[in-house]
Design a protein around this motif. Structure first.
Motif, PDB file in Angstrom:
ATOM      1  N   PHE A  33       4.196 -13.175  30.960  1.00  0.00           N
ATOM      2  CA  PHE A  33       4.309 -13.824  29.625  1.00  0.00           C
ATOM      3  C   PHE A  33       5.554 -13.575  28.790  1.00  0.00           C
ATOM      4  CE2 PHE A  33       3.644 -13.443  25.005  1.00  0.00           C
ATOM      5  CZ  PHE A  33       3.425 -14.603  24.742  1.00  0.00           C
ATOM      6  N   ILE A  34       6.057 -12.204  28.905  1.00  0.00           N
ATOM      7  CA  ILE A  34       7.284 -11.721  28.580  1.00  0.00           C
ATOM      8  C   ILE A  34       8.506 -12.654  29.175  1.00  0.00           C
ATOM      9  CG2 ILE A  34       8.874  -9.855  28.134  1.00  0.00           C
ATOM     10  CD1 ILE A  34       6.750  -9.744  25.988  1.00  0.00           C
ATOM     11  N   ALA A  35       8.400 -12.555  30.450  1.00  0.00           N
ATOM     12  CA  ALA A  35       9.454 -13.332  31.013  1.00  0.00           C
ATOM     13  C   ALA A  35       9.631 -14.730  30.812  1.00  0.00           C
ATOM     14  CB  ALA A  35       9.420 -13.270  32.632  1.00  0.00           C
ATOM     15  N   LEU A  36       8.500 -15.375  30.805  1.00  0.00           N
ATOM     16  CA  LEU A  36       8.476 -16.795  30.384  1.00  0.00           C
ATOM     17  C   LEU A  36       8.952 -17.087  28.909  1.00  0.00           C
ATOM     18  CD1 LEU A  36       7.639 -19.756  31.357  1.00  0.00           C
ATOM     19  CD2 LEU A  36       5.352 -19.370  30.514  1.00  0.00           C
ATOM     20  N   SER A  37       8.651 -16.337  28.091  1.00  0.00           N
ATOM     21  CA  SER A  37       8.810 -16.387  26.483  1.00  0.00           C
ATOM     22  C   SER A  37      10.567 -16.302  26.580  1.00  0.00           C
ATOM     23  CB  SER A  37       8.239 -15.238  25.978  1.00  0.00           C
ATOM     24  OG  SER A  37       6.701 -15.794  25.764  1.00  0.00           O
ATOM     25  N   GLY A  38      11.043 -15.321  27.367  1.00  0.00           N
ATOM     26  CA  GLY A  38      12.402 -15.015  27.348  1.00  0.00           C
ATOM     27  C   GLY A  38      13.173 -16.256  27.837  1.00  0.00           C
ATOM     28  N   LEU A  40      12.259 -19.299  27.862  1.00  0.00           N
ATOM     29  CA  LEU A  40      12.118 -20.524  27.007  1.00  0.00           C
ATOM     30  C   LEU A  40      13.279 -19.990  25.669  1.00  0.00           C
ATOM     31  CD1 LEU A  40       8.353 -21.252  26.826  1.00  0.00           C
ATOM     32  CD2 LEU A  40      10.103 -22.702  28.120  1.00  0.00           C
ATOM     33  N   TRP A  41      13.239 -18.969  25.254  1.00  0.00           N
ATOM     34  CA  TRP A  41      14.066 -18.749  24.386  1.00  0.00           C
ATOM     35  C   TRP A  41      15.449 -18.823  24.642  1.00  0.00           C
ATOM     36  CZ3 TRP A  41      17.654 -14.754  24.223  1.00  0.00           C
ATOM     37  CH2 TRP A  41      18.504 -14.627  22.940  1.00  0.00           C
ATOM     38  N   PHE A  42      15.855 -18.614  25.884  1.00  0.00           N
ATOM     39  CA  PHE A  42      17.186 -18.427  26.494  1.00  0.00           C
ATOM     40  C   PHE A  42      17.645 -19.943  26.509  1.00  0.00           C
ATOM     41  CE2 PHE A  42      20.227 -19.002  29.967  1.00  0.00           C
ATOM     42  CZ  PHE A  42      21.119 -18.287  29.380  1.00  0.00           C
ATOM     43  N   ASP A  45      18.279 -21.318  23.046  1.00  0.00           N
ATOM     44  CA  ASP A  45      19.264 -21.156  22.471  1.00  0.00           C
ATOM     45  C   ASP A  45      20.732 -21.514  23.175  1.00  0.00           C
ATOM     46  OD1 ASP A  45      20.818 -19.050  20.710  1.00  0.00           O
ATOM     47  OD2 ASP A  45      21.479 -18.309  22.630  1.00  0.00           O
ATOM     48  N   SER A  46      20.621 -21.618  24.554  1.00  0.00           N
ATOM     49  CA  SER A  46      21.674 -22.370  25.501  1.00  0.00           C
ATOM     50  C   SER A  46      21.913 -23.784  25.011  1.00  0.00           C
ATOM     51  CB  SER A  46      21.253 -22.137  26.731  1.00  0.00           C
ATOM     52  OG  SER A  46      21.460 -20.927  27.234  1.00  0.00           O
ATOM     53  N   ASN A  47      20.584 -24.474  24.541  1.00  0.00           N
ATOM     54  CA  ASN A  47      20.684 -25.871  24.278  1.00  0.00           C
ATOM     55  C   ASN A  47      20.778 -26.238  22.562  1.00  0.00           C
ATOM     56  OD1 ASN A  47      20.602 -28.597  25.365  1.00  0.00           O
ATOM     57  ND2 ASN A  47      18.368 -28.749  24.547  1.00  0.00           N
ATOM     58  N   ALA A  48      21.670 -25.278  22.058  1.00  0.00           N
ATOM     59  CA  ALA A  48      21.838 -25.224  20.406  1.00  0.00           C
ATOM     60  C   ALA A  48      20.647 -25.434  19.633  1.00  0.00           C
ATOM     61  CB  ALA A  48      23.138 -26.456  20.310  1.00  0.00           C
ATOM     62  N   GLY A  49      19.744 -24.874  20.123  1.00  0.00           N
ATOM     63  CA  GLY A  49      18.554 -25.003  19.177  1.00  0.00           C
ATOM     64  C   GLY A  49      17.786 -26.202  19.412  1.00  0.00           C
ATOM     65  N   LYS A  50      17.986 -26.945  20.234  1.00  0.00           N
ATOM     66  CA  LYS A  50      17.350 -28.361  20.460  1.00  0.00           C
ATOM     67  C   LYS A  50      16.450 -28.509  21.527  1.00  0.00           C
ATOM     68  CE  LYS A  50      20.137 -29.964  17.159  1.00  0.00           C
ATOM     69  NZ  LYS A  50      19.473 -30.392  16.055  1.00  0.00           N
ATOM     70  N   PHE A  51      16.005 -27.504  22.295  1.00  0.00           N
ATOM     71  CA  PHE A  51      15.279 -27.389  23.587  1.00  0.00           C
ATOM     72  C   PHE A  51      13.794 -27.941  22.876  1.00  0.00           C
ATOM     73  CE2 PHE A  51      12.171 -25.464  26.341  1.00  0.00           C
ATOM     74  CZ  PHE A  51      12.396 -26.026  27.600  1.00  0.00           C
ATOM     75  N   PHE A  52      13.411 -27.294  22.002  1.00  0.00           N
ATOM     76  CA  PHE A  52      11.995 -27.494  21.398  1.00  0.00           C
ATOM     77  C   PHE A  52      11.820 -28.680  20.735  1.00  0.00           C
ATOM     78  CE2 PHE A  52      11.955 -22.828  22.177  1.00  0.00           C
ATOM     79  CZ  PHE A  52      10.769 -22.768  23.010  1.00  0.00           C
TER      80      PHE A  52
END
Length: 315
Positions: A33-38, A40-42, A45-52
C-alpha cells in the motif's frame, strides 16, 4: 480426548507459525500500500499535478477510436477505397498497397506485419546461432577454466541487461530509422537471453556420453557435438520458439520508435487520430500474435513431447 504434552507442543508451535504468517501477510500488504501510494504521488507530481485530474478522461481516447462506419476497419485493413475519401490521409487506404505483380497486391498493414515478423525471425535465428556457440563455453561441466566461463557469462549478462528498445534507440541514432537497427537490437538481447537459458540446459545434461567419448580419445568439440548436443537440442529449439514469440512483440514496440514494421504504422495512426486504421492494426496484431503463440506452442510440444507439458494436470 485431551492432547498429550507432545501434542500440545505441536499445536502451540503451529499457532506460533500461523500468527507469524498473518503478521508477515499484514506487513507485506502494508508495504504494498505504501509503495503504491508513493508511486501514484510521484506520477501526479511528475505530471504537474494533473494525473488525478485527468483520470476521469481515460476513456475519452477509447471513444475517439470508434469509426463512423464499422466497415471502415476492414477497408483500412485490406486497402479498399472508402466512400468517405476526401483527399486526406485519414481515408487514403488504397495508397498503401504493395503491388507484387499486375493488379495483385498485399495490403499495407499485412506487408508491415510481415516485415515485423521478418525482423523477429531473423533476430531469433541470429540470437539462436550465437547463443548456441557461446553457451557451451559458459557451462561449468564442459569448461574447467573459470576465467573463460566468467568472461562469457558476464558478456551474456551485458547483452541482456538493457531492454531491446534502449539498444534500438542507440543504433537508430547511429544508423538512422529502419529495420536494420531493430534487427541488431533484438538480436543482441536474444543472444544474451538464449545464451543463459542454453548453458543452464547444458549444465543439467547427462555426462555419461561425454565420459564415454573422452575415454575413447574424443576431443572437446567432438564430445560436445556427439555427447551433449543431441541431448539438449530439443530444449534449445523449444526455447528458441518461445523467444520468437517474445521477439514479435519486441519488434512491434521497436517499430513504434522508428524501427520499421507494424509498430511504426500504429504510432502514426494513433498520433494522427485515424481511428479505422488504428483498430485495423490492433486486430491484425492480435490475430498475428495469437497465431504465432499457438503455432509455437504446438511445435514445442512436438519437439519436447507432450509429457513435458503434463506436470500439474493430475493425469
Amino acid at each position: 480426548m485431551p492432547l498429550s504434552e507432545a501434542g500440545l507442543a505441536v499445536e502451540q508451535h503451529w499457532r506460533e507459525l500461523a500468527s507469524r504468517r498473518r503478521l508477515y501477510t499484514a506487513g507485506s500488504l502494508f508495504f504494498l500500500f505504501i509503495a503504491l501510494s508513493g508511486s501514484l504521488w510521484f506520477a501526479n507530481d511528475s505530471n504537474a499535478g494533473k494525473f488525478f485530474d485527468r483520470l476521469p478522461h481515460v476513456f475519452d481516447f477509447v471513444d475517439q477510436l470508434i469509426p463512423r462506419d464499422g466497415l471502415e476497419v476492414w477497408r483500412a485493413m485490406f486497402d479498399l477505397p472508402s466512400p468517405y475519401a476526401d483527399g486526406s490521409l485519414k481515408f487514403d487506404y488504397p495508397e498503401g498497397r504493395m503491388y507484387l505483380f499486375g493488379s495483385f497486391y498485399l495490403p499495407e498493414y499485412v506487408y508491415k506485419m510481415l516485415e515485423t515478423i521478418n525482423i523477429a525471425l531473423v533476430s531469433t535465428l541470429i540470437g539462436f546461432a550465437f547463443g548456441f556457440l557461446l553457451c557451451f563455453l559458459a557451462a561449468s561441466n564442459l569448461v574447467t577454466q573459470r576465467w573463460l566461463r566468467f568472461f562469457v557469462r558476464r558478456f551474456l549478462e551485458i547483452l541482456r541487461a538493457f531492454p531491446e528498445i534502449v539498444i534500438a534507440g542507440f543504433f537508430l541514432a547511429i544508423l538512422s530509422m529502419g529495420a536494420i537497427p531493430a534487427i541488431i537490437a533484438v538480436s543482441l538481447h536474444t543472444i544474451g537471453a538464449l545464451g543463459k537459458l542454453f548453458f543452464e540446459v547444458v549444465e543439467n545434461a547427462d555426462m555419461k556420453a561425454d565420459e564415454g567419448l573422452r575415454a575413447v580419445g574424443g576431443n572437446w568439440p567432438e564430445r560436445v557435438w556427439f555427447g551433449i548436443v543431441p541431448q539438449v537440442m530439443p530444449n534449445f529449439l523449444s526455447y528458441g520458439l518461445l523467444r520468437l514469440e517474445i521477439n514479435v512483440r519486441a519488434s512491434t514496440i521497436i517499430g513504434a520508435v522508428g524501427g520499421g514494421g507494424i509498430g511504426e504504422a500504429l504510432r502514426l495512426s494513433i498520433s494522427r487520430n485515424h481511428e479505422a486504421k488504428t483498430i485495423a492494426i490492433i486486430i491484425l496484431l492480435f490475430c498475428t500474435i495469437v497465431a504465432v503463440d499457438q503455432f509455437s506452442a504446438w511445435l514445442r510440444k512436438r519437439l519436447v513431447g507432450e509429457q513435458a507439458f503434463a506436470f500439474g494436470r493430475g493425469d
